[in-house]
Every structure is written in C-alpha cells, then in structure tokens.
Design an enzyme around this catalytic site. Structure first.
Site, PDB file in Angstrom:
ATOM      1  N   VAL A 289       0.802  -1.223   0.000  1.00 63.32           N
ATOM      2  CA  VAL A 289       0.000   0.000   0.000  1.00 63.32           C
ATOM      3  C   VAL A 289       0.838   1.278   0.000  1.00 63.32           C
ATOM      4  O   VAL A 289       0.283   2.374  -0.091  1.00 63.32           O
ATOM      5  CB  VAL A 289      -1.022   0.021   1.165  1.00 63.32           C
ATOM      6  CG1 VAL A 289      -2.062  -1.061   0.989  1.00 63.32           C
ATOM      7  CG2 VAL A 289      -0.322  -0.082   2.520  1.00 63.32           C
TER       8      VAL A 289
ATOM      9  N   ASN B 242      -5.594   0.304   7.313  1.00 63.37           N
ATOM     10  CA  ASN B 242      -5.155  -0.157   8.637  1.00 63.37           C
ATOM     11  C   ASN B 242      -3.675  -0.531   8.701  1.00 63.37           C
ATOM     12  O   ASN B 242      -3.092  -0.478   9.777  1.00 63.37           O
ATOM     13  CB  ASN B 242      -6.026  -1.361   9.028  1.00 63.37           C
ATOM     14  CG  ASN B 242      -5.440  -2.148  10.165  1.00 63.37           C
ATOM     15  OD1 ASN B 242      -5.579  -1.775  11.331  1.00 63.37           O
ATOM     16  ND2 ASN B 242      -4.753  -3.247   9.853  1.00 63.37           N
TER      17      ASN B 242
ATOM     18  N   TYR C 246       6.516   7.120  14.776  1.00 58.88           N
ATOM     19  CA  TYR C 246       5.195   6.473  14.868  1.00 58.88           C
ATOM     20  C   TYR C 246       4.174   7.452  15.439  1.00 58.88           C
ATOM     21  O   TYR C 246       3.080   7.626  14.896  1.00 58.88           O
ATOM     22  CB  TYR C 246       5.311   5.236  15.747  1.00 58.88           C
ATOM     23  CG  TYR C 246       4.027   4.437  15.865  1.00 58.88           C
ATOM     24  CD1 TYR C 246       3.706   3.472  14.922  1.00 58.88           C
ATOM     25  CD2 TYR C 246       3.149   4.649  16.919  1.00 58.88           C
ATOM     26  CE1 TYR C 246       2.529   2.728  15.034  1.00 58.88           C
ATOM     27  CE2 TYR C 246       1.974   3.913  17.032  1.00 58.88           C
ATOM     28  CZ  TYR C 246       1.675   2.947  16.095  1.00 58.88           C
ATOM     29  OH  TYR C 246       0.512   2.214  16.197  1.00 58.88           O
TER      30      TYR C 246
ATOM     31  N   LYS D  41       0.804   8.907  13.466  1.00 64.39           N
ATOM     32  CA  LYS D  41      -0.570   8.626  13.877  1.00 64.39           C
ATOM     33  C   LYS D  41      -1.344   9.919  14.160  1.00 64.39           C
ATOM     34  O   LYS D  41      -2.542  10.001  13.884  1.00 64.39           O
ATOM     35  CB  LYS D  41      -0.569   7.702  15.092  1.00 64.39           C
ATOM     36  CG  LYS D  41      -0.030   6.293  14.776  1.00 64.39           C
ATOM     37  CD  LYS D  41      -0.874   5.604  13.708  1.00 64.39           C
ATOM     38  CE  LYS D  41      -0.449   4.173  13.464  1.00 64.39           C
ATOM     39  NZ  LYS D  41      -1.298   3.476  12.489  1.00 64.39           N
TER      40      LYS D  41
HETATM   41  N1  LIG Z   1      -0.905  -3.562  18.096  1.00 62.84           N
HETATM   42  C1  LIG Z   1      -1.063  -2.414  18.756  1.00 62.84           C
HETATM   43  O1  LIG Z   1      -0.830  -2.321  19.985  1.00 62.84           O
HETATM   44  C2  LIG Z   1      -1.556  -1.199  18.037  1.00 62.84           C
HETATM   45  C3  LIG Z   1      -1.973  -0.091  18.796  1.00 62.84           C
HETATM   46  C4  LIG Z   1      -2.439   1.036  18.147  1.00 62.84           C
HETATM   47  C5  LIG Z   1      -2.488   1.078  16.766  1.00 62.84           C
HETATM   48  N2  LIG Z   1      -2.064   0.001  16.052  1.00 62.84           N
HETATM   49  C6  LIG Z   1      -2.134   0.100  14.591  1.00 62.84           C
HETATM   50  O2  LIG Z   1      -2.982  -0.931  14.099  1.00 62.84           O
HETATM   51  C7  LIG Z   1      -2.562  -1.280  12.783  1.00 62.84           C
HETATM   52  C8  LIG Z   1      -2.350  -2.779  12.706  1.00 62.84           C
HETATM   53  O3  LIG Z   1      -1.364  -3.140  13.660  1.00 62.84           O
HETATM   54  P1  LIG Z   1      -1.112  -4.649  14.095  1.00 62.84           P
HETATM   55  O4  LIG Z   1      -0.722  -4.604  15.517  1.00 62.84           O
HETATM   56  O5  LIG Z   1      -2.237  -5.503  13.656  1.00 62.84           O
HETATM   57  O6  LIG Z   1       0.210  -4.959  13.235  1.00 62.84           O
HETATM   58  P2  LIG Z   1       0.755  -6.328  12.602  1.00 62.84           P
HETATM   59  O7  LIG Z   1       2.194  -6.082  12.362  1.00 62.84           O
HETATM   60  O8  LIG Z   1       0.343  -7.498  13.427  1.00 62.84           O
HETATM   61  O9  LIG Z   1      -0.032  -6.417  11.204  1.00 62.84           O
HETATM   62  C9  LIG Z   1       0.236  -5.495  10.179  1.00 62.84           C
HETATM   63  C10 LIG Z   1      -0.219  -6.095   8.857  1.00 62.84           C
HETATM   64  O10 LIG Z   1       0.047  -5.114   7.826  1.00 62.84           O
HETATM   65  C11 LIG Z   1       0.697  -5.764   6.745  1.00 62.84           C
HETATM   66  N3  LIG Z   1       1.554  -4.812   6.021  1.00 62.84           N
HETATM   67  C12 LIG Z   1       2.757  -4.331   6.440  1.00 62.84           C
HETATM   68  N4  LIG Z   1       3.270  -3.528   5.493  1.00 62.84           N
HETATM   69  C13 LIG Z   1       2.372  -3.495   4.480  1.00 62.84           C
HETATM   70  C14 LIG Z   1       2.347  -2.835   3.214  1.00 62.84           C
HETATM   71  N5  LIG Z   1       3.356  -2.044   2.817  1.00 62.84           N
HETATM   72  N6  LIG Z   1       1.280  -3.032   2.410  1.00 62.84           N
HETATM   73  C15 LIG Z   1       0.256  -3.833   2.814  1.00 62.84           C
HETATM   74  N7  LIG Z   1       0.230  -4.481   3.978  1.00 62.84           N
HETATM   75  C16 LIG Z   1       1.280  -4.307   4.810  1.00 62.84           C
HETATM   76  C17 LIG Z   1       1.498  -6.889   7.390  1.00 62.84           C
HETATM   77  O11 LIG Z   1       1.841  -7.900   6.439  1.00 62.84           O
HETATM   78  C18 LIG Z   1       0.546  -7.360   8.480  1.00 62.84           C
HETATM   79  O12 LIG Z   1      -0.352  -8.344   8.004  1.00 62.84           O
HETATM   80  C19 LIG Z   1      -1.308  -0.456  12.504  1.00 62.84           C
HETATM   81  O13 LIG Z   1      -1.661   0.712  11.797  1.00 62.84           O
HETATM   82  C20 LIG Z   1      -0.816  -0.103  13.895  1.00 62.84           C
HETATM   83  O14 LIG Z   1      -0.042   1.063  13.906  1.00 62.84           O
HETATM   84  C21 LIG Z   1      -1.604  -1.139  16.647  1.00 62.84           C
END
Ligand SMILES: NC(=O)c1ccc[n+]([C@@H]2O[C@H](COP(=O)([O-])OP(=O)(O)OC[C@H]3O[C@@H](n4cnc5c(N)ncnc54)[C@H](O)[C@@H]3O)[C@@H](O)[C@H]2O)c1
Length: 255
Positions: free
Chosen positions: A69, A95, A163, A167
């Site tokens: 993406v 996401n 980060y 956000k």
């Molecule tokens: N886990 C947390 O504590 C948390 C807290 C707040 C916000 N978030 C946000 O939630 C979202 C998801 O986080 P998560 O914890 O599920 O992360 P994760 O690393 O478990 O999953 C991320 C997914 O995005 C995919 N991805 C990575 N780069 C990509 C790219 N260039 N194109 C398409 N897909 C891509 C990965 O393959 C993976 O499947 C993120 O935006 C993260 O910043 C996470």
C-alpha cells in the site's frame, strides 16, 4: 429502523489493508460477520488468503489481494479492482501500519521514511482512491483509518517519535477529508487502539508489565475487542459521525 438492524452491513462491499493478521484481520472478519463482502489486502499474499478463506466460510464474498500500500499505482489499481469485483465499494479501512522503536537521535532516515510512507502516505493513497470511487458512485461511503492512542500520548518506556507523529497526522488527515467529503455523504473517521496483543506488540514482551501498569484496565486489548468499533463506524448507526477519533485503550489516555 430497529437499532440493532442499523448495525448490519449486508449488501455492502469493503476492503481492509493489513488484513493478513492482527488488528486488520479482526476488522475484516468483523465487517464480514456484520454482513459485508470484504477484500483482504496485504503485502503478504499467504496471510491475506487465510483471512479471505475465513470470510468465505462465513458465507460472504471475499477476495485476497496482494498489494504494497505504499505504492500509489498499486493502491489505485487495488481499489478499482475491489469495486469491479464486488460491483461497488462502500467501506474502506486503511489499517496497515508499522512501528520502529529507537531514540530520536539514532533514528535513521530510512526508518523515518518507512514509517511515514506506510502509516501516513499509504493511508492518504487508500483514502483518496476510495474517495474517488465513492464520489463516482454517488451514494456516499465510509472510510475508517487506523490511528493509535499514540496520536495523543507519548508511549513509554520505548521511544517511537516517528510512529507517534505519523498517527497524529492520520487523525488530522482524516478530519480534513471528513470535512471535504461530508456534503457527499462520505464519512471519514479513525479508530485509535491502545496496546493490543498482535505480532507488532507481542514481540516486545519486556515492555508488557510497564504497559499494563500504565493502563487503568491493567491489560492489553485483544484484536477482537476492536471489532465493534469498526462495525459501528461502517454502519448506518454512525450516519452522522464523521471526523471522529474513536479511542479504544482500556483507559490509557485517562492517565
Ligand atoms: N498492536 C497495537 O498495539 C496497536 C496499537 C495502536 C495502533 N495500532 C495500529 O494498528 C494497525 C495494525 O497493527 P497490528 O498490531 O495488527 O500490526 P501487525 O504487524 O500485526 O499487522 C500489520 C499487517 O500489515 C501488513 N503490512 C505491512 N506492510 C504493508 C504494506 N506495505 N502493504 C500492505 N500491507 C502491509 C502486514 O503484512 C501485516 O499483516 C497499525 O496501523 C498499527 O499502527 C496497533
């Protein structure tokens, strides 16, 4: 309309980026459980296919789409493909995201760009492409972008300035798009999770006790605990909600 019916998404078509695992997978399943057809977009085709298979088992139409993406032409093509496959696009969930922890003085240019490219610029690419399709269709739409509580607070003990900046920018980008497209019936909102147990955070076990102490509820969220928020924002129940940031953090931002 009965209030419970106002949360239903039958007949709607959606895409979710980062749908291969973690939060994106839970959000994709949530939309499907509420009735939507869902395209599961991920840079990893294998995990995208697994989520799509789980959605197919729910009786919904599902597509797995491999897409980086951060690549604008690929995002434009992906969004058009989703609209063509399902015959419509109603819900876009941008996401996919990543975090790099490092003191600011040691932050490399590459790490900074990687975070801004994925967490911010890709959210703009996905929102813009979805907005174009939704404006063309002329029946509104729902865009939901994953921000974070890190848009408001500074996490500790790990330093993660890029980060946090990315956000905060996602929220203001989404509010800007919300104001621009409100007259056309397209809502744009963000969800802001607190610490959530995914591969992104489970690898950082040394911080967990600290994070739990900083969270009034005393624990991390599960990805499943974010499902209700995305269904709400995607549904008729949230028809007048736009430019909003829905924080799901177990009370973290209270302290
Ligand atoms: N886990 C947390 O504590 C948390 C807290 C707040 C916000 N978030 C946000 O939630 C979202 C998801 O986080 P998560 O914890 O599920 O992360 P994760 O690393 O478990 O999953 C991320 C997914 O995005 C995919 N991805 C990575 N780069 C990509 C790219 N260039 N194109 C398409 N897909 C891509 C990965 O393959 C993976 O499947 C993120 O935006 C993260 O910043 C996470």
């Amino acid at each position: 309309m009965n209030v419970l019916d106002s949360f239903r998404l039958e007949g709607k078509a959606a895409f979710v980026t980062g749908a291969g695992r973690g939060i994106g997978k839970a959000l994709a399943l949530a939309l499907a459980e509420a009735g939507a057809d869902v395209a599961c977009v991920d840079i990893d085709p294998a995990t995208a296919a697994q989520t799509a298979e789980a959605i197919g088992a729910l009786g919904r139409r599902a597509r797995a789409i491999a897409c980086d993406v951060t690549q604008r032409p690929a995002v434009d093509a992906m969004v058009e493909r989703v609209a063509a496959k399902f015959g419509r696009l109603d819900i876009a969930v941008n996401n996919a995201g990543v975090c790099v922890n490092a003191p600011a003085v040691d932050y490399t240019d590459d790490a900074w760009r990687r975070i801004i490219d994925l967490n911010l610029t890709a959210v703009f690419y996905g929102s813009r492409a979805a907005g174009r399709v939704m404006l063309r269709q002329g029946r509104g739409g729902r865009i939901i972008n994953t921000a974070s509580m890190s848009a408001q607070i500074v996490n500790r003990p790990q330093p993660q300035c890029a980060y946090n900046a990315s956000k905060a920018a996602v929220i203001q980008l989404s509010r800007s798009l919300a104001a621009e497209w409100a007259p056309k019936g397209i809502t744009v909102n963000t969800i802001s999770p607190g610490y959530t147990g995914t591969e992104l955070t489970l690898a950082l076990k040394e911080y967990h006790e600290h994070w739990k102490r900083d969270t009034p509820m005393g624990r991390l969220a599960t990805p499943e605990e974010l499902k209700g928020a995305v269904v709400f924002l995607a549904s008729p129940a949230a028809a007048f909600v736009t430019g909003h940031d829905l924080v799901i953090d177990g009370g973290f931002t209270c302290w």
